[in-house]
Design an enzyme around this catalytic site. Sequence first.
Site, PDB file in Angstrom:
ATOM      1  N   THR A 247       5.238   0.053  13.602  1.00  9.44           N
ATOM      2  CA  THR A 247       4.564   1.351  13.737  1.00  9.44           C
ATOM      3  C   THR A 247       3.612   1.604  12.570  1.00  9.44           C
ATOM      4  O   THR A 247       2.432   1.931  12.758  1.00  9.44           O
ATOM      5  CB  THR A 247       5.623   2.480  13.790  1.00  9.44           C
ATOM      6  OG1 THR A 247       6.555   2.164  14.820  1.00  9.44           O
ATOM      7  CG2 THR A 247       4.994   3.821  14.068  1.00  9.44           C
ATOM      8  N   VAL A 248       4.116   1.455  11.345  1.00 13.73           N
ATOM      9  CA  VAL A 248       3.289   1.768  10.172  1.00 13.73           C
ATOM     10  C   VAL A 248       2.185   0.727   9.991  1.00 13.73           C
ATOM     11  O   VAL A 248       1.021   1.073   9.732  1.00 13.73           O
ATOM     12  CB  VAL A 248       4.176   1.878   8.905  1.00 13.73           C
ATOM     13  CG1 VAL A 248       3.316   2.028   7.662  1.00 13.73           C
ATOM     14  CG2 VAL A 248       5.125   3.061   9.035  1.00 13.73           C
TER      15      VAL A 248
ATOM     16  N   VAL B  25       7.566   7.267  -0.454  1.00 21.62           N
ATOM     17  CA  VAL B  25       8.219   8.579  -0.551  1.00 21.62           C
ATOM     18  C   VAL B  25       7.325   9.624   0.096  1.00 21.62           C
ATOM     19  O   VAL B  25       6.149   9.747  -0.238  1.00 21.62           O
ATOM     20  CB  VAL B  25       8.467   8.976  -2.022  1.00 21.62           C
ATOM     21  CG1 VAL B  25       9.138  10.343  -2.097  1.00 21.62           C
ATOM     22  CG2 VAL B  25       9.289   7.928  -2.741  1.00 21.62           C
TER      23      VAL B  25
ATOM     24  N   ILE C 282       2.272  12.609   1.793  1.00 18.83           N
ATOM     25  CA  ILE C 282       2.061  13.464   0.610  1.00 18.83           C
ATOM     26  C   ILE C 282       1.819  12.552  -0.594  1.00 18.83           C
ATOM     27  O   ILE C 282       2.651  11.688  -0.871  1.00 18.83           O
ATOM     28  CB  ILE C 282       3.299  14.343   0.301  1.00 18.83           C
ATOM     29  CG1 ILE C 282       3.752  15.114   1.534  1.00 18.83           C
ATOM     30  CG2 ILE C 282       3.018  15.271  -0.864  1.00 18.83           C
ATOM     31  CD1 ILE C 282       5.050  15.902   1.305  1.00 18.83           C
TER      32      ILE C 282
ATOM     33  N   GLY D 110       9.584   8.797  17.038  1.00 12.57           N
ATOM     34  CA  GLY D 110       9.279   7.702  16.100  1.00 12.57           C
ATOM     35  C   GLY D 110       9.483   8.061  14.641  1.00 12.57           C
ATOM     36  O   GLY D 110       9.003   7.372  13.751  1.00 12.57           O
TER      37      GLY D 110
ATOM     38  N   GLU E 278      14.479   6.017  11.263  1.00 13.21           N
ATOM     39  CA  GLU E 278      14.539   4.597  10.920  1.00 13.21           C
ATOM     40  C   GLU E 278      15.094   3.836  12.123  1.00 13.21           C
ATOM     41  O   GLU E 278      15.716   4.421  13.010  1.00 13.21           O
ATOM     42  CB  GLU E 278      15.477   4.399   9.730  1.00 13.21           C
ATOM     43  CG  GLU E 278      15.028   5.098   8.464  1.00 13.21           C
ATOM     44  CD  GLU E 278      13.702   4.590   7.952  1.00 13.21           C
ATOM     45  OE1 GLU E 278      13.564   3.386   7.720  1.00 13.21           O
ATOM     46  OE2 GLU E 278      12.769   5.397   7.814  1.00 13.21           O
TER      47      GLU E 278
ATOM     48  N   ASP F 278      18.334   7.303   3.245  1.00 10.76           N
ATOM     49  CA  ASP F 278      16.871   7.225   3.121  1.00 10.76           C
ATOM     50  C   ASP F 278      16.374   8.196   2.036  1.00 10.76           C
ATOM     51  O   ASP F 278      15.571   7.823   1.174  1.00 10.76           O
ATOM     52  CB  ASP F 278      16.249   7.547   4.489  1.00 10.76           C
ATOM     53  CG  ASP F 278      14.738   7.571   4.456  1.00 10.76           C
ATOM     54  OD1 ASP F 278      14.129   6.491   4.454  1.00 10.76           O
ATOM     55  OD2 ASP F 278      14.154   8.678   4.426  1.00 10.76           O
TER      56      ASP F 278
ATOM     57  N   LYS G 157      14.589   7.521  -1.757  1.00  7.85           N
ATOM     58  CA  LYS G 157      13.345   8.188  -2.187  1.00  7.85           C
ATOM     59  C   LYS G 157      13.574   8.969  -3.481  1.00  7.85           C
ATOM     60  O   LYS G 157      12.707   8.998  -4.353  1.00  7.85           O
ATOM     61  CB  LYS G 157      12.842   9.090  -1.063  1.00  7.85           C
ATOM     62  CG  LYS G 157      12.369   8.287   0.159  1.00  7.85           C
ATOM     63  CD  LYS G 157      12.156   9.170   1.375  1.00  7.85           C
ATOM     64  CE  LYS G 157      11.688   8.379   2.581  1.00  7.85           C
ATOM     65  NZ  LYS G 157      11.699   9.160   3.824  1.00  7.85           N
TER      66      LYS G 157
HETATM   67  N1  HSE Z   1      12.745   7.876   8.629  1.00  6.28           N
HETATM   68  C1  HSE Z   1      11.989   8.496   7.591  1.00  6.28           C
HETATM   69  C2  HSE Z   1      12.107   9.998   7.738  1.00  6.28           C
HETATM   70  C3  HSE Z   1      10.527   8.179   7.649  1.00  6.28           C
HETATM   71  O1  HSE Z   1      12.601  10.477   8.747  1.00  6.28           O
HETATM   72  O2  HSE Z   1      11.684  10.686   6.837  1.00  6.28           O
HETATM   73  C4  HSE Z   1      10.071   7.141   6.714  1.00  6.28           C
HETATM   74  O3  HSE Z   1      10.529   7.291   5.425  1.00  6.28           O
END
Ligand code: HSE
Length: 437
Positions: free
Chosen positions: A13-14, A132, A136, A187, A190, A201, A205
């Site tokens: 995706t990214v 992160v 932003i 989407g 993760e 996650d 960060k």
């Molecule tokens: N899965 C992460 C979130 C996106 O929902 O923030 C990418 O870091």
Amino acid sequence: MITTGVAVIGFGTVGAGVVRLLLEDGARLAEATGCRLVLKYVCDIDLKRKRSVAVPPELLTDNVERVLADKGVGVAVETVGGTTFAVDLMKRLLAARKDVVTANKAALAKCGAALFAAARAAGRSISFEASVAAGIPIIRAIRDGLLANRISAITGILNGTCNYILTQMSCTGALYEDALAEAQAKGYAEADPALDVGGEDARHKLAILAGLGFGANINLEDVYVEGIAGLQPADIAYGAQVGYVLKLLAIGRCAGGAMSLRVHPTFVPAGSPLATVSGVNNAVLVTGHAVGDTFYVGPGAGEMPTASSIVADLVDAAMGRARVTFESIAWLAGRARALSVLPMSDIRTRYYLRFDVLDKPGVLGSIAGALGRHDISVASVLQHEPARPDSVPLVITTHRAREGNVAHALDEIRRLPIVNGPAVRIRMLAGNGEGEE
Ligand code: HSE
């Protein structure tokens, strides 16, 4: 005009978002920056899957060795993810004298020091703005814009999926499972959504932001984590009744040579900036001794917001700015500060407590007494007319108290015969820095 060959490794995706920006906006970017990013490779082991962007077939390869061997590639984007192949790949790219741009927060949180050392050894850079809060530019803000400051507090909504789920639960009364399914369909989540809802996650960060902001190498084990799975709509509703909104916060504090680092559901005051951040948006409140409080908000997940940060890093790397930054920031240059980490039992914050009690004389007094014996002061009490005398929800908010004392008090209360089961305990934020240690 500076011209640099670019490879995108990991066409998910990214990666697809980065490819789209390079193909569709490359000419405008060159005009605006004086730097032409020439896409030379789009590399993935699966080239058959349908993507959101069409790539000239000659750019596609499933052989990463071609990228590594091509001296015409100056910068490589790592959007593979994970902490095994991707970490090894980044080290090989650096050794092959390519700057690296990555969105891989897990790799940076777990292996950042080793990756930075590999970059230094090769005389190259790693840029990670997209790791992160996706779109932003929070890495740039802390690293460059707030450089003059001693950073004392970083408070963030760093997981878009969790913020989306909690927003849906708060605003529409959606069930946790339904809101998670929606976030996945859009989407945001993760590949393994347990990383989102379990808080891991956001933990990754926070480790990156705290490392950069406080200038210390963060051991991931030192970051306390509690996720959002199992949160009950009733607590979101009771919290709202006493003026609070529930968020998954990542909280970093640094004072007197010690840090506290934690990710957990947190009630924030309804009128505060963090409370207004809804849906998949992320936000970060950063406090510096010179500037005071600064607040950043924007899309924290998704294809194009993440690609936006990656392409900004590509320009920095191609212009040679990333290498200069890499050498001049102590934490990146291998000169981390030695800071201790406060154990969770020693943090002091406010608490929302919900007890399921019997509706009998003396119940409130027994609970308040136990809290008082542990030096915990009650800030508010909420109890509605009971529907059933054997099961009445009693909600208490406290003033700032020591976490270890709260644990002991709850243990004592749980053993009282007037209480059904363990209490719900959710930490509260009184403001950025205020009421927090
Ligand atoms: N899965 C992460 C979130 C996106 O929902 O923030 C990418 O870091």
